[in-house]
Design a protein around this motif. Sequence first.
Motif, short mmCIF file in Angstrom:
data_model
loop_
_atom_site.label_atom_id
_atom_site.label_comp_id
_atom_site.label_asym_id
_atom_site.label_seq_id
_atom_site.Cartn_x
_atom_site.Cartn_y
_atom_site.Cartn_z
N GLU A 1 15.48 14.96 56.56
CA GLU A 1 15.13 13.90 58.05
C GLU A 1 15.91 14.42 59.33
N ARG A 2 15.85 14.40 60.52
CA ARG A 2 16.35 14.84 61.84
C ARG A 2 15.70 14.59 62.87
N VAL A 3 17.22 14.11 63.80
CA VAL A 3 16.44 13.25 65.30
C VAL A 3 17.24 14.07 66.22
N GLU B 1 21.24 30.83 53.93
CA GLU B 1 22.03 29.53 54.41
C GLU B 1 22.05 29.87 55.63
N GLN B 2 22.34 28.06 56.37
CA GLN B 2 22.66 27.48 57.08
C GLN B 2 23.94 26.53 57.68
N PRO B 3 24.21 27.43 58.63
CA PRO B 3 25.84 26.09 59.21
C PRO B 3 24.74 24.32 59.32
N GLU C 1 2.99 20.78 62.52
CA GLU C 1 3.30 20.76 61.17
C GLU C 1 2.80 22.69 60.75
N ARG C 2 4.04 23.18 60.26
CA ARG C 2 3.87 23.94 60.16
C ARG C 2 5.19 24.75 58.79
N ILE C 3 4.41 25.46 58.27
CA ILE C 3 5.57 26.31 57.32
C ILE C 3 5.87 27.52 58.01
N ARG C 4 7.35 27.64 57.86
CA ARG C 4 8.46 28.26 58.22
C ARG C 4 8.73 29.37 56.95
N LEU C 5 8.63 30.89 57.66
CA LEU C 5 8.72 32.03 56.71
C LEU C 5 9.92 32.95 57.18
N ILE D 1 8.58 23.83 54.56
CA ILE D 1 7.30 23.43 55.70
C ILE D 1 8.18 22.15 56.55
N GLU D 2 8.11 22.59 57.99
CA GLU D 2 8.48 21.16 58.96
C GLU D 2 8.07 20.48 59.66
N THR D 3 7.23 18.83 59.20
CA THR D 3 6.50 18.33 60.72
C THR D 3 7.48 17.64 61.77
N HIS E 1 5.18 30.71 67.37
CA HIS E 1 6.04 31.77 67.61
C HIS E 1 7.79 30.15 67.73
N SER E 2 8.72 30.38 68.20
CA SER E 2 9.63 29.15 68.28
C SER E 2 9.11 28.42 69.30
N LEU E 3 10.03 27.15 68.15
CA LEU E 3 9.06 26.10 69.42
C LEU E 3 10.76 25.35 70.25
N TYR E 4 11.84 25.91 69.82
CA TYR E 4 13.19 25.86 70.27
C TYR E 4 13.12 27.05 71.48
N GLN E 5 12.59 27.25 71.30
CA GLN E 5 13.13 28.98 72.71
C GLN E 5 11.76 28.23 73.83
N MET F 1 20.65 25.06 65.12
CA MET F 1 19.99 26.93 65.29
C MET F 1 18.62 26.34 65.17
N SER F 2 17.42 27.55 66.31
CA SER F 2 16.37 27.17 65.28
C SER F 2 15.98 28.05 63.99
N PHE F 3 14.63 28.20 63.57
CA PHE F 3 14.72 28.25 62.88
C PHE F 3 14.08 30.12 62.95
N THR F 4 13.82 30.47 63.74
CA THR F 4 13.79 31.89 64.04
C THR F 4 15.59 32.29 64.75
N ARG F 5 16.18 31.37 65.04
CA ARG F 5 17.50 32.09 65.28
C ARG F 5 18.05 32.20 64.26
N PHE G 1 14.47 14.97 71.42
CA PHE G 1 13.68 14.51 71.73
C PHE G 1 12.20 15.67 70.59
N GLU G 2 13.62 15.39 69.57
CA GLU G 2 12.13 16.16 68.21
C GLU G 2 12.76 14.67 66.64
N TYR G 3 11.75 14.80 66.26
CA TYR G 3 12.18 13.80 65.19
C TYR G 3 11.44 14.26 64.08
C1 16G Z 1 15.10 23.89 62.43
C2 16G Z 1 14.85 22.56 62.89
C3 16G Z 1 13.65 22.45 63.34
C4 16G Z 1 13.55 22.78 64.38
C5 16G Z 1 13.07 24.16 64.15
C6 16G Z 1 12.80 25.48 65.80
C7 16G Z 1 16.76 21.95 61.19
C8 16G Z 1 17.18 21.53 59.81
N1 16G Z 1 15.52 22.30 61.59
O1 16G Z 1 14.35 24.70 61.58
O2 16G Z 1 14.38 20.98 63.50
O3 16G Z 1 12.06 21.83 64.75
O4 16G Z 1 14.37 24.80 63.73
O5 16G Z 1 12.32 26.22 64.57
O6 16G Z 1 17.74 22.39 61.85
P1 16G Z 1 11.89 27.32 66.44
O7 16G Z 1 12.96 27.66 67.53
O8 16G Z 1 12.31 28.87 65.63
O9 16G Z 1 10.31 26.84 65.85
#
Ligand code: 16G
Length: 236
Positions: free
Chosen positions: A209-211, A79-81, A131-135, A143-145, A163-167, A86-90, A220-222
Amino acid sequence: MIDKNSPIPIYFQIQEYVREKIKKQEWERGSVIPSERILTEAFEVSRMTIRQAIQGLVDEGILVRKRGSGTYVNDQKVEQPLQSMMSFTRLMESTGMKAAARVLSFTERKATETEANVLEIETGSRVIHLERIRLGNEIPIAIETSVIPKSLAKGLTKAAAEHSLYQFLQEKAGLQFGEARQSIEAVSADERTAELLDIAPGSPILLIERVASLKNGLPFEYVHSFYAGNRFKFYL
Ligand code: 16G
């Protein structure tokens, strides 16, 4: 356990009983539930009533049928609020699951006109296409592009994206995140998406679809993401 004189339909009372069992974790997620025959005997009702009760719970996604082996309690969805950034990893870590990313493509190219408009950059400026598969616990969830302006993702490598793009963007590139806007719609999985997510072609998926923008308002991210509908839900 059930009251045959109650105005509440018997199949519904049985469903309530099953929900309770799952809630109290007496029937654990991923475990097989008693057979129709056993339930028919235990509740002293007709097989049809049991079937109706079970079918309703299968339709709701609470139970799943596995051909030839029985009916199981569905594994909990992630579940995601919706209102948080929030990054996928977090997100995975917060639910006790192990996050991973399998990079399908990591390239640098020119922004298309649409991307340039969305990201508020000049058409033709350099972007990173990722482009990544998230597990989660090794199960494919999405699948995130992501398309990110090259100028904001200085030093981003394929290894970091595993690893984590957002980190990386926050800690290494020093970006300060602001808000994100996103739309969610239901689509059905085409062959490639289905194979990557390990679901049947035609299964329901959530297309997001997210900006995402920085504190100063600059995008910074589409992103376009496909989330497996049976493994994920958003809440607000
Ligand atoms: C989330 C974001 C995505 C971002 C990713 C970074 C949503 C719907 N999507 O999945 O835009 O690229 O986190 O995750 O919130 P990461 O830091 O684990 O790579």
